[in-house]
Scaffold this motif. Structure first.
Motif, PDB file in Angstrom:
ATOM      1  N   LEU A  24       0.824  -1.214   0.000  1.00 55.00           N
ATOM      2  CA  LEU A  24       0.000   0.000   0.000  1.00 55.00           C
ATOM      3  C   LEU A  24       0.856   1.261   0.000  1.00 55.00           C
ATOM      4  CD1 LEU A  24      -2.885  -0.926   2.476  1.00 55.00           C
ATOM      5  CD2 LEU A  24      -3.097  -0.408   0.028  1.00 55.00           C
ATOM      6  N   GLY A  25       1.911   1.244   0.805  1.00 53.52           N
ATOM      7  CA  GLY A  25       2.803   2.403   0.838  1.00 53.52           C
ATOM      8  C   GLY A  25       3.438   2.676  -0.517  1.00 53.52           C
ATOM      9  N   ARG A  26       3.862   1.613  -1.171  1.00 45.90           N
ATOM     10  CA  ARG A  26       4.459   1.755  -2.501  1.00 45.90           C
ATOM     11  C   ARG A  26       3.429   2.209  -3.532  1.00 45.90           C
ATOM     12  NH1 ARG A  26       7.551  -3.659  -1.237  1.00 45.90           N
ATOM     13  NH2 ARG A  26       9.395  -2.771  -0.239  1.00 45.90           N
ATOM     14  N   LEU A  27       2.209   1.714  -3.395  1.00 44.04           N
ATOM     15  CA  LEU A  27       1.133   2.098  -4.311  1.00 44.04           C
ATOM     16  C   LEU A  27       0.792   3.579  -4.156  1.00 44.04           C
ATOM     17  CD1 LEU A  27      -0.933   0.999  -6.386  1.00 44.04           C
ATOM     18  CD2 LEU A  27      -2.483   0.628  -4.470  1.00 44.04           C
ATOM     19  N   ILE A  28       0.775   4.056  -2.937  1.00 44.86           N
ATOM     20  CA  ILE A  28       0.471   5.476  -2.671  1.00 44.86           C
ATOM     21  C   ILE A  28       1.536   6.376  -3.272  1.00 44.86           C
ATOM     22  CG2 ILE A  28       0.325   7.198  -0.812  1.00 44.86           C
ATOM     23  CD1 ILE A  28      -1.045   4.973   0.871  1.00 44.86           C
ATOM     24  N   VAL A  29       2.795   5.963  -3.163  1.00 41.37           N
ATOM     25  CA  VAL A  29       3.899   6.761  -3.655  1.00 41.37           C
ATOM     26  C   VAL A  29       3.943   6.800  -5.177  1.00 41.37           C
ATOM     27  CG1 VAL A  29       6.426   6.972  -3.727  1.00 41.37           C
ATOM     28  CG2 VAL A  29       5.292   6.409  -1.589  1.00 41.37           C
ATOM     29  N   SER A  30       3.555   5.694  -5.815  1.00 39.16           N
ATOM     30  CA  SER A  30       3.682   5.645  -7.283  1.00 39.16           C
ATOM     31  C   SER A  30       2.546   6.307  -8.006  1.00 39.16           C
ATOM     32  CB  SER A  30       3.808   4.215  -7.752  1.00 39.16           C
ATOM     33  OG  SER A  30       2.655   3.468  -7.425  1.00 39.16           O
TER      34      SER A  30
END
Length: 126
Positions: A120-126
């Protein structure tokens, strides 16, 4: 209010101790295995057990000392010790299924939550 000060002081000491002990062990082992965290968790369990055993014998410790050591220091040093103590308490009371659910559930779900949180953290950043 003074209870919060005992907890906060213990928490500061515990978090600094965790940082120092974990780092020292990790440097000594020099491995990709998280030996520092492993050592902190095992030391935390041993210390939590010793202190709880002393408190159970009612050796005259004031309640503030329990807050400082168990809630503040140990809570910041490692919550793993509390997790294991609670699991042990379930076993001692004959609640084997609940103990297994606690150990297995927290381990598996904790792992899945980390994996999901990273995604989720990576998805938010991308």
């Amino acid at each position: 209010m003074h209870k919060f000060l005992f907890i906060a002081a213990g928490g500061a000491a515990g978090s600094l101790s965790r940082y120092l002990v974990s780092g020292m062990v990790q440097r000594m082992i020099d491995s990709s295995f998280p030996a520092g965290t492993f050592a902190v968790n095992m030391l935390g369990c041993l210390f939590f057990g010793i202190v709880t055993g002393l408190f159970e014998e009612r050796l005259g410790f004031p309640p503030e000392m329990r807050l400082f050591i168990l809630t503040g220091f140990m809570g910041a040093f490692t919550t793993f010790s509390t997790y294991m103590f609670e699991s042990t308490t379930l076993v001692k009371s004959g609640q084997w299924v609940m103990a297994a659910l606690n150990v297995g559930g927290q381990s598996l779900l904790g792992f899945l939550c980390i994996v999901g949180g990273l995604a989720l953290g990576r998805l938010i950043v991308s």
